[in-house]
Design an enzyme around this catalytic site. Sequence first.
Site, short mmCIF file in Angstrom:
data_model
loop_
_atom_site.label_atom_id
_atom_site.label_comp_id
_atom_site.label_asym_id
_atom_site.label_seq_id
_atom_site.Cartn_x
_atom_site.Cartn_y
_atom_site.Cartn_z
N TYR A 135 0.64 -1.30 0.09
CA TYR A 135 -0.08 -0.06 0.00
C TYR A 135 0.74 1.25 0.16
CZ TYR A 135 -4.31 -3.10 1.06
OH TYR A 135 -5.00 -3.81 1.20
N LYS A 186 2.74 -15.25 2.57
CA LYS A 186 2.71 -15.86 1.00
C LYS A 186 3.99 -16.19 0.75
CE LYS A 186 0.49 -17.37 -2.35
NZ LYS A 186 -0.46 -18.56 -2.26
N ASP A 218 -3.63 -18.02 1.70
CA ASP A 218 -4.92 -18.48 0.97
C ASP A 218 -5.62 -19.50 1.80
OD1 ASP A 218 -2.48 -19.63 0.49
OD2 ASP A 218 -2.82 -20.51 -1.28
N ASP A 242 -5.70 -6.50 5.92
CA ASP A 242 -6.76 -5.88 5.52
C ASP A 242 -7.99 -6.75 5.16
OD1 ASP A 242 -8.63 -3.93 4.61
OD2 ASP A 242 -7.41 -3.28 2.73
N ASP A 246 -11.24 -8.10 7.66
CA ASP A 246 -12.54 -7.86 7.19
C ASP A 246 -13.31 -9.29 7.22
OD1 ASP A 246 -12.47 -5.13 7.09
OD2 ASP A 246 -13.36 -4.94 5.17
#
Length: 351
Positions: A135, A186, A218, A242, A246
């Site tokens: 980001y 990852k 994942d 992020d 959620d």
Amino acid sequence: MKIAVLPGDGIGSEIIAQALAVLKRLELPLELETAAVGGAGYDASGDPLPEATLKLAREADAILFGAVGGWKYDELPRAKRPEQAILGLRKHLSLFANLRPAQVYAELAGASALRAEVVAGLDILIIRELTGDIYFGQPRGIHKLPDGQREGFDTMRYTESEIRRIAHVGYQAARKRGRKLCSVDKANVLETSQLWRDVVTEVGKEYSDVELSHMYVDNCAMQLVRTPKQFDVIVTGNMFGDILSDEASMLTGSIGMLPSASLDAKNKGLYEPIHGSAPDIAGKDIANPLATILSAAMMLRYSLNQVAAADRIESAVKKVLQDGYRTADIAEAGARKVGTKEMGEAVVACL
Ligand code: NAD
């Protein structure tokens, strides 16, 4: 202990009023000072994060934040939008660690989209790094390739020190809970993740009492809906966090119940419900104040070291739910439906 109280917009002042009533009932030596932020800040001084508000936030030991945003500000230029206040506070106060608990109270297990037995009693904490990763990484942009088509690119990057400091937050939080930390990355594909995994493992040598595991993002996304109760604390980077936080919040099914914290390196923090300013229900005394009351409990636990007081608030919230009090967002048929103020008063009465 000085607290900057920033109610913000929409339902902000209604839910903050109830959190303040709860804090006052505890009779702790708290100095509470209120300032305008978000749309209210813009209205008062032309800036969503007025100079005086930032000064108060800097001086305070912790910040209790309501929510910002509203329809009347939607047409403003980006720099003047209420949401810029949160980004500004994060940046100016170096709030790099975002803590998002997802807890399912037995009485509310039916509100989840998952089967009640999968989520009943769920109590996990997701820690998301907030200031690095893809980001913010440079270079980034959209450029033209020799063949004439456009290409978009961003850069995922983390320094060792950035990983180290969020890892410490993860281990320390795990110590205050079930002593299990799952680091999510990852590393099978990304170099950044390989470094992340190495550094989190190294830091773990200082926390032999915490059990560390690693999981690919994942798989974590899948495990969160398959058997979410296997987790205690999850620590991960900005982008993975992020998305996963959620996802985890929706395991509980009720946005009005979830608190959050954003901390700096010295555990000073900004505490806020995960929901927004809910302009559709503002001023109607129907918003659920429990996420904000639980944010105040997190503030006592993480920034002010008042663990017993935090426990008392959390127990009181459990008790009012057991006693059947429900705001509209969590009310099942036949429930004892109450408004914002009455819910706050029920928690205070319990204390
Ligand atoms: P929202 O979270 O404000 O509302 C989403 C839905 O949930 C609405 O139907 C609302 O009525 C309901 N809801 C939210 N909080 C509730 C509560 N405590 N009790 C009962 N119901 C509740 O999200 P939105 O509608 O997408 O955004 C509204 C405004 O809030 C926008 O301006 C947005 O930018 C802003 N926002 C601010 C924050 C923040 O301050 N941290 C976070 C998200 C959105």
